[in-house]
Scaffold this active site. Sequence first.
Site, PDB file in Angstrom:
ATOM      1  N   ARG A 105       0.717   1.438   2.051  1.00 35.78           N
ATOM      2  CA  ARG A 105       1.342   0.780   0.903  1.00 35.78           C
ATOM      3  C   ARG A 105       2.409  -0.268   1.246  1.00 35.78           C
ATOM      4  NH1 ARG A 105       2.466   4.398  -4.252  1.00 35.78           N
ATOM      5  NH2 ARG A 105       4.323   5.012  -3.104  1.00 35.78           N
ATOM      6  N   ASP A 106       2.631  -0.540   2.507  1.00 36.24           N
ATOM      7  CA  ASP A 106       3.609  -1.587   2.834  1.00 36.24           C
ATOM      8  C   ASP A 106       3.210  -2.322   4.112  1.00 36.24           C
ATOM      9  OD1 ASP A 106       5.865  -3.123   2.338  1.00 36.24           O
ATOM     10  OD2 ASP A 106       7.246  -1.753   3.340  1.00 36.24           O
ATOM     11  N   ILE A 107       1.932  -2.715   4.180  1.00 31.95           N
ATOM     12  CA  ILE A 107       1.461  -3.493   5.327  1.00 31.95           C
ATOM     13  C   ILE A 107       2.008  -4.918   5.219  1.00 31.95           C
ATOM     14  CG2 ILE A 107      -0.582  -4.528   6.406  1.00 31.95           C
ATOM     15  CD1 ILE A 107      -0.197  -1.580   7.075  1.00 31.95           C
TER      16      ILE A 107
END
Length: 206
Positions: A67-69
């Site tokens: 969820r935070d690439i």
Amino acid sequence: SHPNIVTIYDVGEDYEIAYMAMELLEGNDLSRYTSKDNLLPLPEVVRIVRSVASALDYAHENGVVHRDIKPANIMILKNGEIRVADFGIARVMTSSKTQTGVVLGTPSYMSPEQIAGQKVDGRSDLFSLGVVFYELLTGEKPFQGDSIATLMFNITTGTPKPLRELAPGIPDKCAAIIDRLLAKDRDARYAQGKDLVQDLADCLTP
């Protein structure tokens, strides 16, 4: 445990302070390679994206979505190895819907469904990886805006500037991969990271 994911050795609590012990990484994150005057060669970008796709495939197979690439969460070590770091807001897929009104992640790299606060799965991470791929090749983010609201509108409805306009030498196969990664409809994206890994293996061949 995966060769392209930062290794966590221990987690716990001591004197009411939570801690996490992980491997020490000697190298840099990819942020420095997102400016037009410091872009990496195409084969190296493809190698990095393949490594991240492999790491994400492993995480997704184990029911975890990152969820935070973004470039700051992808490390390239001194020996060239790639590590995906900071699973800090990761969620298991069965409970990965954000709280109502709460959007977690870094706006420029979010998928349309993430912005909408919908339940996300591995295809959301692959959208974010597509944004990173585009930026590493061009030095520009595919979706921009002078405010968070405008940025989010562009992610959900806008079309990125054609990749070939910014990087004319990019092979058609690579451009097609990025177009698929950045599809608004998650069903039009790669279903699994391993499918992306396979296509990337072939994208530099004529």
